[in-house]
Design a protein around this motif. Structure first.
Motif, mmCIF file in Angstrom:
data_model
loop_
_atom_site.group_PDB
_atom_site.id
_atom_site.type_symbol
_atom_site.label_atom_id
_atom_site.label_comp_id
_atom_site.label_asym_id
_atom_site.label_seq_id
_atom_site.Cartn_x
_atom_site.Cartn_y
_atom_site.Cartn_z
ATOM 1 N N GLU A 7 0.972 -1.150 -0.008
ATOM 2 C CA GLU A 7 -0.132 0.143 0.237
ATOM 3 C C GLU A 7 0.792 1.349 0.010
ATOM 4 O O GLU A 7 0.693 2.118 -0.811
ATOM 5 C CB GLU A 7 -0.951 -0.008 1.240
ATOM 6 N N PRO A 8 1.454 1.421 0.848
ATOM 7 C CA PRO A 8 2.643 2.742 0.863
ATOM 8 C C PRO A 8 3.531 2.810 -0.540
ATOM 9 O O PRO A 8 3.998 3.746 -0.987
ATOM 10 C CB PRO A 8 3.546 2.543 2.100
ATOM 11 N N GLU A 33 1.449 4.159 -3.238
ATOM 12 C CA GLU A 33 1.030 5.711 -2.620
ATOM 13 C C GLU A 33 2.414 6.318 -3.256
ATOM 14 O O GLU A 33 2.403 7.577 -3.806
ATOM 15 C CB GLU A 33 0.679 6.000 -1.403
#
Length: 388
Positions: free
Chosen positions: A375-376, A379
């Motif tokens: 997820e990061p 991003e």
């Protein structure tokens, strides 16, 4: 009375004529049978002396039947240059290595060829970071190929619009620290060599991530005059200390090399690896725990055969600082580790040689990243990694 005698004589003659006609019919059939038998013997001899023109369909395997199905244009060069539609096939390892060792001898290619990077994923099973890789490959169709080696029981379940769809190759069990690890890497190389457009071959794992956008990665390989295989002469316990004198004369102590498993090689070196029958038997027999073939085999063999083609460094970053002096595995990074500063340090934190010039672009990939890091990473990819 004379009329009665004549009638009786005529009847007797007709009775004697009947068996004679039957005999003639019988002789006719007999002669016909002899003729057919002689013809059969003649054809049988011809079948032994000459190739069979017709074969029963039951003699053909499914693979042979599929190979006979030609597509439009198969009468020309395209049949030899078109890559396999799927990564799956029915070849044994022996057949695969033999087929993949074919290489053109004439210089140049008499057709339009766009060189591709073959990304070879050596994984246990699922690819938890697949979504990040999907973004990395997006928009670059025709400049890459993908090959996925997993444990045999695993069946990949990617959708038809995924870059990983039908890219799983026939695989076998891989044991850490065993020669089966090198077997899997050779299997990946051999499958990738079946596509004549593949020019550069990169080994990555399910925990690897790309550090730069695809175009930067492609140009890095395209413009390099060397391949990225770490190959060092380590005099210590984990280097020369693992050498077995039984490897001589094919491999002498001063030729023994060590390096990290994750590599990039060009087509010439890939063919040298999969066609090797000199060094492979020695490593299979004499490089056993605590000698780890995946840290020594390719590195030693390529140093002996083509030392000028090696950059003697890997293009994949790992961190051993957290692992401790006796750890067999590098550090793992999860959600909490993924920051802009961390990724920038991995991308630019070291200086190395690239075509004999200093650069801070030393690593194109990094490992090991846990599923929680996805997820990061997604991003930060557009602003830090340059894609997504």
């Amino acid at each position: 009375m004379e009329d009665a005698k004549d009638a009786a004589a005529a009847q007797g003659q007709r009775g004697r004529a009947f068996p004679t006609g039957l005999l003639r019919v019988f002789l006719g059939f007999l002669l016909l049978g002899v003729g057919l038998s002689a013809g059969g013997m003649y054809l049988a001899r011809r079948a032994v002396a000459a190739p069979t023109l017709f074969q029963p369909c039951l003699w053909k395997t499914a693979a042979a039947a599929e190979a006979e199905v030609e597509e439009p244009g198969d009468e020309g060069l395209e049949r030899w240059t078109r890559p396999p539609a799927r990564a799956s096939h029915a070849m044994t390892d022996e057949e695969l290595l033999w087929r993949a060792s074919f290489a053109p001898r004439a210089r140049g290619y008499p057709f339009r060829r766009v060189p591709k990077v073959a990304f070879m994923f050596l994984a246990h099973g699922p690819l938890p970071l697949a979504q990040l890789w999907e973004r990395f490959f997006r928009g670059n169709e025709g400049r890459y190929s993908i090959y996925l080696h997993t444990m045999p029981a695993y069946r990949a379940n990617f959708s038809s619009d995924s870059v990983f769809y039908q890219r799983q190759i026939p695989s076998k069990v891989v044991e850490w620290g065993q020669m089966s690890m090198c077997d899997a890497e050779r299997r990946l190389l051999a499958n990738a060599l079946l596509d004549i457009s593949n020019e550069w071959f990169v080994l990555v794992s399910e925990s690897c991530i790309p550090l730069f956008d695809f175009n930067s990665t492609y140009q890095y390989f395209q413009n390099s005059n060397q391949s990225f295989v770490m190959s060092i002469d380590d005099p210590g316990r984990d280097g020369r200390g693992r050498y077995n004198p039984n490897m001589s004369p094919e491999v002498e102590l001063e030729q023994w090399r060590k390096g990290w498993q994750w590599f990039e090689v060009d087509r010439e070196l890939a063919i040298a690896i999969i066609k090797d029958t000199i060094y492979y038997p020695k490593f299979k027999e004499f490089c056993r725990p605590g000698c780890y073939p995946d840290e020594h085999y390719f590195h030693t063999m390529l140093t002996i055969e083509a030392p000028h083609k090696l950059a003697n460094r890997t293009a994949t970053w790992v961190d051993w600082s957290r692992a401790g002096p006796n750890s067999a595995h590098p550090a793992m990074f999860g959600r909490g580790d993924i920051t802009k500063e961390f990724l920038k340090e991995v991308r630019e934190g070291e200086t190395c040689l690239y075509n004999n010039q200093n650069t801070t672009m030393c690593y194109l990939f990094a490992r090991k990243f846990a599923p929680s890091a996805l997820e990061p990473l997604l991003e930060l990819a557009p602003t830090v990694l340059g894609f997504g």
